[in-house]
Design a protein around this motif. Structure first.
Motif, PDB file in Angstrom:
ATOM      1  N   ASP A 148       0.411  -1.193  -0.113  1.00  0.00           N
ATOM      2  CA  ASP A 148      -0.033  -0.289  -0.049  1.00  0.00           C
ATOM      3  C   ASP A 148       0.836   1.304  -0.029  1.00  0.00           C
ATOM      4  OD1 ASP A 148      -2.741   1.117   0.017  1.00  0.00           O
ATOM      5  OD2 ASP A 148      -2.310   2.346   1.877  1.00  0.00           O
ATOM      6  N   GLU A 149       1.833   1.143   0.451  1.00  0.00           N
ATOM      7  CA  GLU A 149       2.844   2.197   1.228  1.00  0.00           C
ATOM      8  C   GLU A 149       3.884   2.122  -1.065  1.00  0.00           C
ATOM      9  OE1 GLU A 149       7.604   3.746   2.705  1.00  0.00           O
ATOM     10  OE2 GLU A 149       6.111   2.159   3.088  1.00  0.00           O
ATOM     11  N   LEU A 150       4.403   1.570  -1.139  1.00  0.00           N
ATOM     12  CA  LEU A 150       4.606   1.580  -2.777  1.00  0.00           C
ATOM     13  C   LEU A 150       3.304   2.623  -3.381  1.00  0.00           C
ATOM     14  CD1 LEU A 150       6.318   0.798  -4.669  1.00  0.00           C
ATOM     15  CD2 LEU A 150       5.752  -1.139  -5.208  1.00  0.00           C
ATOM     16  N   LEU A 151       2.314   2.154  -3.592  1.00  0.00           N
ATOM     17  CA  LEU A 151       1.614   2.484  -4.730  1.00  0.00           C
ATOM     18  C   LEU A 151       0.654   3.588  -4.444  1.00  0.00           C
ATOM     19  CD1 LEU A 151      -0.815  -0.893  -4.740  1.00  0.00           C
ATOM     20  CD2 LEU A 151       0.332  -0.450  -6.052  1.00  0.00           C
ATOM     21  N   GLN A 152       0.767   4.061  -3.181  1.00  0.00           N
ATOM     22  CA  GLN A 152       0.922   5.247  -2.702  1.00  0.00           C
ATOM     23  C   GLN A 152       1.769   6.403  -2.733  1.00  0.00           C
ATOM     24  OE1 GLN A 152      -0.577   6.648   1.199  1.00  0.00           O
ATOM     25  NE2 GLN A 152      -1.906   4.587   2.243  1.00  0.00           N
ATOM     26  N   ARG A 153       2.995   5.619  -2.862  1.00  0.00           N
ATOM     27  CA  ARG A 153       4.284   6.660  -2.964  1.00  0.00           C
ATOM     28  C   ARG A 153       4.610   6.825  -4.871  1.00  0.00           C
ATOM     29  NH1 ARG A 153       8.624   5.414   0.490  1.00  0.00           N
ATOM     30  NH2 ARG A 153       9.964   7.077  -0.183  1.00  0.00           N
ATOM     31  N   VAL A 154       4.309   5.573  -5.396  1.00  0.00           N
ATOM     32  CA  VAL A 154       4.746   5.793  -7.278  1.00  0.00           C
ATOM     33  C   VAL A 154       4.387   7.075  -8.026  1.00  0.00           C
ATOM     34  CG1 VAL A 154       2.953   3.623  -7.507  1.00  0.00           C
ATOM     35  CG2 VAL A 154       5.013   4.910  -8.929  1.00  0.00           C
ATOM     36  N   ASP A 155       4.915   7.497  -8.153  1.00  0.00           N
ATOM     37  CA  ASP A 155       4.765   8.547  -9.063  1.00  0.00           C
ATOM     38  C   ASP A 155       5.017   8.201 -10.763  1.00  0.00           C
ATOM     39  OD1 ASP A 155       4.095  11.173 -10.912  1.00  0.00           O
ATOM     40  OD2 ASP A 155       5.805  12.166 -10.055  1.00  0.00           O
ATOM     41  N   ALA A 156       4.253   6.651 -11.179  1.00  0.00           N
ATOM     42  CA  ALA A 156       4.052   7.108 -12.458  1.00  0.00           C
ATOM     43  C   ALA A 156       3.203   5.865 -13.015  1.00  0.00           C
ATOM     44  CB  ALA A 156       5.832   5.175 -12.524  1.00  0.00           C
ATOM     45  N   GLU A 157       2.746   5.687 -14.191  1.00  0.00           N
ATOM     46  CA  GLU A 157       1.187   5.145 -14.379  1.00  0.00           C
ATOM     47  C   GLU A 157       1.994   3.484 -13.944  1.00  0.00           C
ATOM     48  OE1 GLU A 157      -1.857   4.729 -18.189  1.00  0.00           O
ATOM     49  OE2 GLU A 157       0.488   5.755 -18.347  1.00  0.00           O
ATOM     50  N   ILE A 158       0.707   2.736 -13.851  1.00  0.00           N
ATOM     51  CA  ILE A 158       1.045   1.084 -13.409  1.00  0.00           C
ATOM     52  C   ILE A 158      -0.369   0.617 -14.618  1.00  0.00           C
ATOM     53  CG2 ILE A 158       0.598  -0.597 -11.968  1.00  0.00           C
ATOM     54  CD1 ILE A 158       1.225   1.477  -9.859  1.00  0.00           C
ATOM     55  N   VAL A 159       0.810  -0.182 -14.935  1.00  0.00           N
ATOM     56  CA  VAL A 159       0.100  -0.804 -16.439  1.00  0.00           C
ATOM     57  C   VAL A 159      -0.508  -1.695 -16.542  1.00  0.00           C
ATOM     58  CG1 VAL A 159      -0.303   0.884 -18.063  1.00  0.00           C
ATOM     59  CG2 VAL A 159       1.383  -0.707 -18.426  1.00  0.00           C
ATOM     60  N   GLN A 160      -1.114  -2.884 -16.988  1.00  0.00           N
ATOM     61  CA  GLN A 160      -0.839  -4.205 -17.249  1.00  0.00           C
ATOM     62  C   GLN A 160      -0.430  -5.080 -18.259  1.00  0.00           C
ATOM     63  OE1 GLN A 160      -4.189  -6.764 -16.864  1.00  0.00           O
ATOM     64  NE2 GLN A 160      -3.724  -7.828 -16.113  1.00  0.00           N
ATOM     65  N   ALA A 161       0.797  -4.389 -18.150  1.00  0.00           N
ATOM     66  CA  ALA A 161       1.606  -4.715 -20.409  1.00  0.00           C
ATOM     67  C   ALA A 161       2.909  -4.866 -19.539  1.00  0.00           C
ATOM     68  CB  ALA A 161       1.387  -3.687 -20.961  1.00  0.00           C
ATOM     69  N   TYR A 162       3.679  -5.380 -20.395  1.00  0.00           N
ATOM     70  CA  TYR A 162       4.963  -5.837 -20.159  1.00  0.00           C
ATOM     71  C   TYR A 162       6.208  -4.664 -21.058  1.00  0.00           C
ATOM     72  CZ  TYR A 162       2.603  -9.892 -18.518  1.00  0.00           C
ATOM     73  OH  TYR A 162       1.973 -10.559 -17.645  1.00  0.00           O
ATOM     74  N   PRO A 163       7.126  -4.250 -20.558  1.00  0.00           N
ATOM     75  CA  PRO A 163       7.782  -3.752 -21.826  1.00  0.00           C
ATOM     76  C   PRO A 163       8.493  -4.417 -22.493  1.00  0.00           C
ATOM     77  CG  PRO A 163       9.082  -3.153 -18.863  1.00  0.00           C
ATOM     78  CD  PRO A 163       7.466  -3.961 -19.410  1.00  0.00           C
ATOM     79  N   PRO A 164       8.243  -4.090 -23.675  1.00  0.00           N
ATOM     80  CA  PRO A 164       9.288  -4.944 -25.395  1.00  0.00           C
ATOM     81  C   PRO A 164      11.156  -5.583 -25.061  1.00  0.00           C
ATOM     82  CG  PRO A 164       8.067  -3.146 -25.829  1.00  0.00           C
ATOM     83  CD  PRO A 164       7.766  -3.196 -25.001  1.00  0.00           C
ATOM     84  N   ALA A 165      11.650  -5.157 -23.975  1.00  0.00           N
ATOM     85  CA  ALA A 165      12.720  -5.535 -23.788  1.00  0.00           C
ATOM     86  C   ALA A 165      12.266  -6.038 -22.930  1.00  0.00           C
ATOM     87  CB  ALA A 165      13.571  -4.354 -22.688  1.00  0.00           C
TER      88      ALA A 165
END
Length: 183
Positions: A148-165
């Motif tokens: 919960d702390e991570l989810l509150q503090r993260v400043d990035a969009e969270i998506v259900q996908a994977y970086p091609p790399a």
């Protein structure tokens, strides 16, 4: 915590653990999370186990209808390292023949070994790259207490996908070199 924020995730499950906790995986699947294969018994590293093909195939059989249509697979490494031994020639051949999508990672904050500091480590890893595939663990003393702390503090969009790399094999086709993961 994920549902409260409208987030979806991928859960790569160990086949042996699934036998004991299938109801949790069924719930995650029903809620729209992706379920993938994380070997049958979690040998570390997978590519040096001598049982790679069995580990992949038996875990997939255990997943059954819970498995994502892309037959998602994440190998077990040694402490999160993307190093030689992560895969083997036999494992790669099994992934290709089985039309699996092999998902690797580019951030492992060590939640299982640093329960007090992993959130700060994860946030730093996220800031260091354009697209982060963060691996967290559900073992006792790992991420659950501070997710919960991570989810509150993260400043990035969270998506259900994977970086091609992070996807060297997609639906059985090699998209990125895998030689560096072989011993």
């Amino acid at each position: 915590m994920l549902a409260a924020r409208g987030l979806k995730a991928s859960f790569f499950v160990v086949g042996e653990a699934l036998k004991q906790h299938r109801a949790l995986a069924e719930r995650a699947h029903a809620e729209g999370h992706w379920i993938g294969n994380h070997t049958l018994t979690h040998p570390r590293p997978l590519g040096e186990s001598g049982t790679e093909v069995r580990e992949i195939q038996a875990a997939q059989a255990e997943l059954g209808a819970l498995a994502h249509p892309d037959r998602l697979f994440r190998p077990s490494g040694a402490g999160g390292d993307l190093a030689p031994g992560l895969l083997s020639t036999a494992a790669v051949q099994a992934l290709i023949a089985g039309r699996f999508t092999c998902v690797l990672w580019n951030a492992v904050p060590g939640d299982w070994k640093d329960p007090d500091g992993w959130v700060d480590t994860a946030l730093a890893q996220i800031q260091q790259q354009d697209w982060t595939l963060l691996v967290l663990h559900d073992v006792a003393g790992a991420c659950a207490d501070r997710l919960d702390e991570l989810l509150q503090r993260v400043d990035a969009e969270i998506v259900q996908a994977y970086p091609p790399a992070c996807v060297p094999i997609k639906r059985g086709a090699v998209r990125r070199p895998v030689d560096r993961y072989l011993r």
